[in-house]
Design an enzyme around this catalytic site. Structure first.
Site, mmCIF file in Angstrom:
data_model
loop_
_atom_site.group_PDB
_atom_site.id
_atom_site.type_symbol
_atom_site.label_atom_id
_atom_site.label_comp_id
_atom_site.label_asym_id
_atom_site.label_seq_id
_atom_site.Cartn_x
_atom_site.Cartn_y
_atom_site.Cartn_z
ATOM 1 N NE ARG A 86 -10.585 -1.123 4.709
ATOM 2 C CZ ARG A 86 -11.071 -1.499 5.694
ATOM 3 N NH1 ARG A 86 -12.218 -1.938 6.007
ATOM 4 N NH2 ARG A 86 -10.742 -0.950 6.809
ATOM 5 C CE LYS A 126 -3.093 2.714 3.092
ATOM 6 N NZ LYS A 126 -4.058 2.684 4.190
ATOM 7 C CG ASP A 176 -1.631 5.223 4.983
ATOM 8 O OD1 ASP A 176 -1.607 4.232 5.677
ATOM 9 O OD2 ASP A 176 -3.164 5.573 4.279
ATOM 10 C CE LYS A 223 -6.127 8.996 8.374
ATOM 11 N NZ LYS A 223 -6.900 7.832 8.876
#
Ligand code: BES
Ligand code: MN
Ligand code: ZN
Length: 492
Positions: free
Chosen positions: A346, A260, A283, A272
């Protein structure tokens, strides 16, 4: 800065070094080799042990002034009570190198008693991890205030058999860790999807590997509606990066490493909170792990075939961004209801996992900073490990033990599938708060066929928001070690 490592049988009685590091277990006694050091220090070593100033606990550090002749400084580093000497040595080496780098001694000599080649490898990797830093974006201090960086280390071994090989392996793996941590530490405006693509091309050029980089247009042709839904809020071109390492015969099926690569995750429309949002530059640590592992595997020249796949983009709110309630179609054909745009990893992985099928891998291991729920479950101590094949899960867990990057398995029983059923589409991208790391893994499983597959949730392990003693806050290099040991384990 790279660390030049050498191994030799160090004669402590005739040692001239700016810094001698002695790695000692609890209740250490002064045997013949250490007696020479103690004599050179006028008995200071024995006094530190006798007075119990130094007890050999984990991360314990005592600095003794050295002598005019012999070691100029001595650093006692505790190994602590440990069941795994290699892991303890690696950690102690990191602590020592971090101190030595900060002291400005330039070079050090490591003495930790006898070491097997595997333990030597741990020491060498640990030293590299400890002295790592990212200074590109800091103005250097004035010359007279600068400290000499740690550039060389000599490691003592009693037996030189296998030592050179262990050192070479450590240097290859260390280069992988350095790369992954560097990419992780880079801010989001520097480490962009394009930058990750450039790094992949650079790895390819230096090692003669095939690299492919796909952009928005190609992802559209591939009908990667899940990946594209994340990227539709950002003007930056998303990047699907493939690196192929061919160390075995073409008939040998590759293992696939998938990462990812969210160069920044604001959450998108499901934005967020502001506090700590800067950490979401990390990330992309799954992707950094894949790139670091490819670098290390290529340097190690492992006789395996590996295909590394990275999905890089940023998750941003904008007028064109995907909205909660939108339904998108993944490359596999499945319809996904996007309940929360912050569950973007995802979505990217769904299309990557479908894409790697064309390489007919014998196993797929993906790594992602996927869920805050995994951090709640395991903290920063272990990577969440999930899979559809118990043999492969065991293999990856063992690789984690060997690399001092522990993983812990969580179940993906079918009962958990209930939580991600959608009213309008085939599946939805969030399952509520219960078992959040598991429902995320369960979502991914829908996009993997019967290929043995393991998912690593590295949200808690790839970077740290606090100082970890052996390394500072920031990127840890996880999961480079797990990936590399997994690949090595396949040819052992
Ligand atoms: N990148 C985050 C997960 C994360 C959280 C990584 C904290 C590292 C530290 C991921 O994209 C995310 O936002 N996940 C959500 C999922 C939720 C909306 C179902 C989360 O964990 O809150
Ligand atoms: Mn998110
Ligand atoms: Zn994310």
């Amino acid at each position: 800065m790279t660390l030049t490592l050498t191994v030799r049988r160090v004669d402590l009685a005739a040692l001239d070094t700016p810094l001698l590091v002695l790695a000692l277990p609890p209740a250490a006694t002064i045997g013949p080799p250490l007696a020479a050091v103690d004599a050179a220090l006028g008995g200071a070593l024995a006094r530190a042990l006798d007075r119990r100033d130094f007890r050999g606990g984990r991360d314990e550090v005592v600095h003794l002034s050295g002598s005019a002749k012999g070691p100029a400084r001595v650093l006692l580093i505790g190994l602590g009570k440990s069941t795994d000497r290699g892991v303890a040595l690696r950690r102690a080496a990191s602590v020592a190198a971090r101190r030595a780098h900060g002291m400005g001694v330039g070079t050090l000599t490591w003495y930790g008693g006898p070491a097997t080649p595997a333990e030597l490898e741990h020491v060498a990797i640990g030293l590299g991890l400890g002295m790592w830093e990212y200074t590109d974006l800091k103005t250097p201090p004035p010359t007279d205030e600068r400290r000499t960086p740690l550039t060389a280390a000599t490691i003592h071994v009693d037996d030189l058999a296998g030592a050179d090989q262990a050192l070479a392996a450590a240097q290859a793996i260390g280069a992988g860790y350095d790369l992954a941590r560097r990419l992780g530490m880079m801010p989001g405006n520097v480490c962009t999807p394009d930058h990750l693509a450039d790094v992949a091309r650079d790895i390819g050029r230096r090692h003669g590997l095939d690299v492919q980089v796909l952009g928005r247009r190609e992802l559209e042709s591939l009908r990667m509606g899940a990946f594209l839904s994340v990227a539709q809020g950002t003007p930056q071109d998303p990047r699907l990066i493939v690196i192929e390492y061919k160390g075995a015969a073409p008939t040998v099926k590759p293992v696939a490493l998938v990462g990812k690569g969210l160069c920044f995750d604001s959450g998108g429309i499901s934005i967020k909170p502001a506090g700590g949002m800067e950490f979401m530059k990390f990330d992309m640590c799954g992707a950094a792990g894949v790139l670091g592992a490819m670098e290390a595997i290529a340097r190690l020249k492992l006789p395996v075939n590996v295909v590394g796949v990275v999905g890089a983009t940023t998750n941003m709110p904008s007028g064109t961004a995907v909205k909660p309630g939108d339904v998108v179609q993944a490359a596999s054909g499945k319809f996904i209801e996007v309940i929360n745009t912050d569950a973007e990893g995802r979505l990217v992985l769904a299309d990557l996992l479908d894409y790697v099928r064309r390489y007919e891998p014998s196993a797929i291991v993906d790594a992602a900073t996927l869920t805050g729920a995994c951090v709640i479950a395991l903290g920063h101590v272990a990577t969440g490990v999930f899979g559809n094949n118990d043999g492969l899960v065991a293999e990856v867990l063992a690789a984690g033990v060997r690399s001092a990057e522990r993983g812990w398995q969580l179940p993906i029983w079918d009962e958990y599938r209930e939580w991600i059923k959608s009213d309008v589409a085939d599946i939805k991208n969030t399952g509520g708060r219960p078992a959040g790391a598991i429902t995320a893994a369960k979502f991914l499983q829908d996009f993997v066929d019967t290929t043995p597959w393991v998912h690593l949730d590295v949200a808690g392990t790839a970077y740290s928001e606090t100082d970890l003693v052996a390394i500072p806050k920031g990127p840890t290099g996880v999961p480079v070690g797990m990936f590399v040991e997994f690949a090595r384990g396949r040819v052992r």
